[in-house]
Design an enzyme around this catalytic site. Structure first.
Site, PDB file in Angstrom:
ATOM      1  N   GLU A   1       0.568  -1.315  -0.091  1.00  0.00           N
ATOM      2  CA  GLU A   1       0.087  -0.011   0.051  1.00  0.00           C
ATOM      3  C   GLU A   1       0.915   1.159   0.064  1.00  0.00           C
ATOM      4  OE1 GLU A   1      -3.028   0.130   3.025  1.00  0.00           O
ATOM      5  OE2 GLU A   1      -3.868   2.096   2.329  1.00  0.00           O
TER       6      GLU A   1
ATOM      7  N   ASN B   1      -6.778   1.580   2.371  1.00  0.00           N
ATOM      8  CA  ASN B   1      -7.365   2.870   2.648  1.00  0.00           C
ATOM      9  C   ASN B   1      -6.969   4.114   1.565  1.00  0.00           C
ATOM     10  OD1 ASN B   1      -8.790   1.756   4.738  1.00  0.00           O
ATOM     11  ND2 ASN B   1      -7.538   2.628   6.141  1.00  0.00           N
TER      12      ASN B   1
ATOM     13  N   GLN C   1       1.217  -5.964   5.669  1.00  0.00           N
ATOM     14  CA  GLN C   1       1.791  -5.512   4.277  1.00  0.00           C
ATOM     15  C   GLN C   1       2.972  -6.408   4.288  1.00  0.00           C
ATOM     16  OE1 GLN C   1       1.104  -1.455   3.660  1.00  0.00           O
ATOM     17  NE2 GLN C   1      -1.045  -1.578   4.522  1.00  0.00           N
TER      18      GLN C   1
ATOM     19  N   TYR D   1      -7.459  -8.460  11.697  1.00  0.00           N
ATOM     20  CA  TYR D   1      -5.944  -8.179  12.385  1.00  0.00           C
ATOM     21  C   TYR D   1      -6.278  -8.454  13.944  1.00  0.00           C
ATOM     22  CZ  TYR D   1      -4.942  -5.367   8.207  1.00  0.00           C
ATOM     23  OH  TYR D   1      -4.467  -4.995   7.169  1.00  0.00           O
TER      24      TYR D   1
ATOM     25  N   ASN E   1     -12.158  -0.473  -1.375  1.00  0.00           N
ATOM     26  CA  ASN E   1     -11.535  -1.334  -0.115  1.00  0.00           C
ATOM     27  C   ASN E   1     -12.542  -0.781   1.118  1.00  0.00           C
ATOM     28  OD1 ASN E   1      -8.988  -2.230   1.627  1.00  0.00           O
ATOM     29  ND2 ASN E   1      -9.148  -0.105   2.426  1.00  0.00           N
ATOM     30  N   GLU E   2     -12.412  -1.740   1.946  1.00  0.00           N
ATOM     31  CA  GLU E   2     -13.194  -1.480   3.177  1.00  0.00           C
ATOM     32  C   GLU E   2     -14.278  -0.392   3.158  1.00  0.00           C
ATOM     33  OE1 GLU E   2     -10.312  -1.009   6.406  1.00  0.00           O
ATOM     34  OE2 GLU E   2      -9.731  -3.136   6.368  1.00  0.00           O
TER      35      GLU E   2
ATOM     36  N   GLU F   1      -6.468  -9.007   3.483  1.00  0.00           N
ATOM     37  CA  GLU F   1      -5.785  -8.161   4.351  1.00  0.00           C
ATOM     38  C   GLU F   1      -5.986  -9.165   5.679  1.00  0.00           C
ATOM     39  OE1 GLU F   1      -6.143  -4.087   5.403  1.00  0.00           O
ATOM     40  OE2 GLU F   1      -6.754  -3.733   3.244  1.00  0.00           O
TER      41      GLU F   1
HETATM   42  O1  AHR Z   1      -3.180  -2.447   6.234  1.00  0.00           O
HETATM   43  C1  AHR Z   1      -3.466  -1.134   6.883  1.00  0.00           C
HETATM   44  C2  AHR Z   1      -4.965  -0.858   6.535  1.00  0.00           C
HETATM   45  O2  AHR Z   1      -5.666  -1.604   7.436  1.00  0.00           O
HETATM   46  C3  AHR Z   1      -5.233  -0.640   5.443  1.00  0.00           C
HETATM   47  O3  AHR Z   1      -5.076   0.120   4.583  1.00  0.00           O
HETATM   48  C4  AHR Z   1      -7.015  -0.881   5.603  1.00  0.00           C
HETATM   49  O4  AHR Z   1      -7.593  -1.522   4.548  1.00  0.00           O
HETATM   50  C5  AHR Z   1      -6.899  -1.672   6.622  1.00  0.00           C
HETATM   51  O5  AHR Z   1      -7.982  -1.003   7.494  1.00  0.00           O
END
Ligand code: AHR
Length: 500
Positions: free
Chosen positions: A27, A72, A348, A244, A172-173, A291
């Site tokens: 990213e 993002n 990432q 996450y 994305n999201e 992700e």
């Molecule tokens: O990986 C970091 C961020 O986490 C990404 O930009 C977003 O998609 C997620 O919230």
């Protein structure tokens, strides 16, 4: 010492392992691009500014596919800013990460990097501040052979042959309040369906990933997937999942957090199949877990607002042995769902919560979480097998009692290699496990590597980059029974190979 039993039989197949299960994510955020994969004045950079040491580690990691450019970031991105002569590219504010974006790195630089890294590109389009036309234009620019303004512009910018990018993310999201251009499920579903339709009209060979929820914790989780899929089921090929996890003073729950990931996958599969049933569709929707990682997010969220900066040091978490074991458990979970999870991208690749870290001007190095990824990516081949486990439960505050071990296995008929992936979730004592492989005649134990350490908080660093590395494990094979010792909080990759 606990005991467990696992049975492996190559006749019981979950599904083919899609190589894109070992994807990653680059990213425009912090130092992932600038100062990560791209640092023109670094001694390891070539004439294009790409760091060869990072490329070497990317190939060693075994990454197969890379999602780009966000995240993002993509929700405010004008892709046209990143093509053409670098001197003419505008510097802009990136609202997602409160950063200054020079656009020195863009689509052509990424495609050059992806070719050298030997990875499939996965490109995201902006459905936050932009829409159908910009998305279709980008597909035309990238994939149309020539003879139109956009495809000729690509040629003029140095890429005569089309890039042939196969996989595209529809935003994305888009459910997240933090997202620039956040939408309701109805708004996003309609936009994604129409953008996807136009993109496939430009290039019918592409595959599309619709945005699922930003996480299982979102209050709209489930309802979001259902409504988005009702709009996009025919045009989309995958739905995305993001997750996450972090250790929050409760090691036992953290080590078992793949239980949450497992439930998340099952719930998204159930929602996809519900929509499939009500639409009477023959199509089976697959999942792009595009992700996932360990991320010490609470610390990031608590940090004060920063000044506008170029390539700031953002979420450069130092990963421990425990984090590496947990990363191994997430990869094991994807294998357990190989029938539906086709794509998975660790977020990432460089510096941002990443397996690869770089220092300005200094060498790149491997974090602890590099090792489980590299081990699984190198060994999970062929089909993923159903692996019944008999083990005592261990208590966790967050998930209740969970089996003390987690197991997955892959079998590659062509090479005659079996790979067994085992996680010991017990934080107090080890487990002796017996793996019954009597169904596989004529195999020998090839290798057993383990990630564990008496100090679960040990980390790698620029000064000590090999403090945490895989070690030989303890196991033996007698009469079709493999016996392995799993120390508390450990991740194992055991390979067997056909002798005849
Ligand atoms: O990986 C970091 C961020 O986490 C990404 O930009 C977003 O998609 C997620 O919230």
């Amino acid at each position: 010492m606990g005991r467990a039993r696992v049975v492996i039989d190559p006749d019981f197949v979950i599904g083919q392992v899609d190589p894109r299960m070992f994807g990653s994510f680059v990213e425009h955020m912090g130092r992932c691009v600038y100062g990560g994969i791209y640092e023109p004045d670094h001694p390891a950079a070539d004439g294009t500014g790409l760091r060869q040491d990072v490329l070497d580690l990317t190939r060693e990691l075994g990454v197969t596919a890379v999602r780009y450019p966000g995240g993002n970031f993509v929700s405010g991105y004008r892709w046209e800013d990143g093509v053409g002569a670098v001197a003419d590219r505008p510097t802009r504010l990136d609202l997602a990460w409160r950063s200054v974006e020079t656009n020195a790195f863009g689509l052509h630089e990424f495609m050059e990097w992806a070719g050298r890294a030997e990875v499939d590109p996965i490109l995201a389009v902006n459905l936050g501040t932009r829409g159908i036309q910009a998305a279709a234009d980008l597909v035309e620019y990238a994939n149309h052979p020539g003879g139109t303004r956009l495809s000729d512009q690509r040629s003029a910018n140095g890429a005569d042959a089309p890039f042939g990018i196969r996989t595209w993310c529809l935003g994305n999201e888009m459910d997240g309040p933090w997202q620039v251009g956040q939408k309701t499920a109805a708004e996003y579903g309609r936009l994604a369906a129409e953008a996807g339709k136009a993109m496939k009209l430009v290039d019918p060979t592409i595959e599309l990933v619709a945005c699922g929820s930003s996480g299982r914790h979102m209050s709209t989780f489930g309802a979001w997937e259902r409504e988005v899929l009702e709009h996009t089921y025919d045009v989309a090929d995958y739905i995305s999942l993001h997750a996450y996890y972090e250790e929050d003073g409760d090691l036992a729950s953290f080590v078992s957090s793949a239980v949450d990931m497992d439930a998340f996958i099952s719930e998204v599969v159930a929602t996809c199949d519900h929509v499939r049933a009500i639409r009477r569709s023959p199509k089976v929707m697959r999942l792009a877990f595009d992700e996932w990682n360990v991320w010490y997010q609470k610390a990031y969220n608590a940090a004060p607002q920063r000044a506008w900066e170029r390539a700031p040091h953002l979420i450069e978490d130092d990963f421990t042995v425990a984090d590496a074991v947990v990363v191994g458990s997430y990869l094991t979970t994807f294998l357990e769902h190989a029938d539906r999870v086709a794509i998975a991208c660790q977020a990432q690749l460089a510096n941002i919560i990443a397996p690869i870290r770089t220092e300005r001007g200094g060498p790149a190095w491997r974090q602890s979480i590099f090792h489980p990824f590299a081990l699984v990516a190198a060994n999970a081949r062929g089909v993923s097998l159903t692996v019944p486990v008999e083990a005592a439960d261990v208590p966790t505050a967050r998930f209740g009692p969970v089996p003390a071990i987690q197991a997955a296995a892959t079998w590659d008929e062509d090479t005659g290699r079996l790979a067994v992936f085992l996680v010991c979730r017990d934080v107090a004592e080890g487990v002796d496990v017996q793996v019954d492989v009597r169904s596989l005649a004529g195999v020998r134990l090839a290798e057993h590597l383990v990630i564990t350490d008496p100090d679960l908080r040990a980390v790698n660093s620029a000064q000590d980059p090999d403090r945490v590395v895989p070690q030989p494990g303890k196991s033996s094979l007698t009469d079709g029974r493999l016996t392995a010792h799993l120390p508390p909080v450990s991740f194992h990759v055991i390979t067997l190979e056909r002798t005849t």
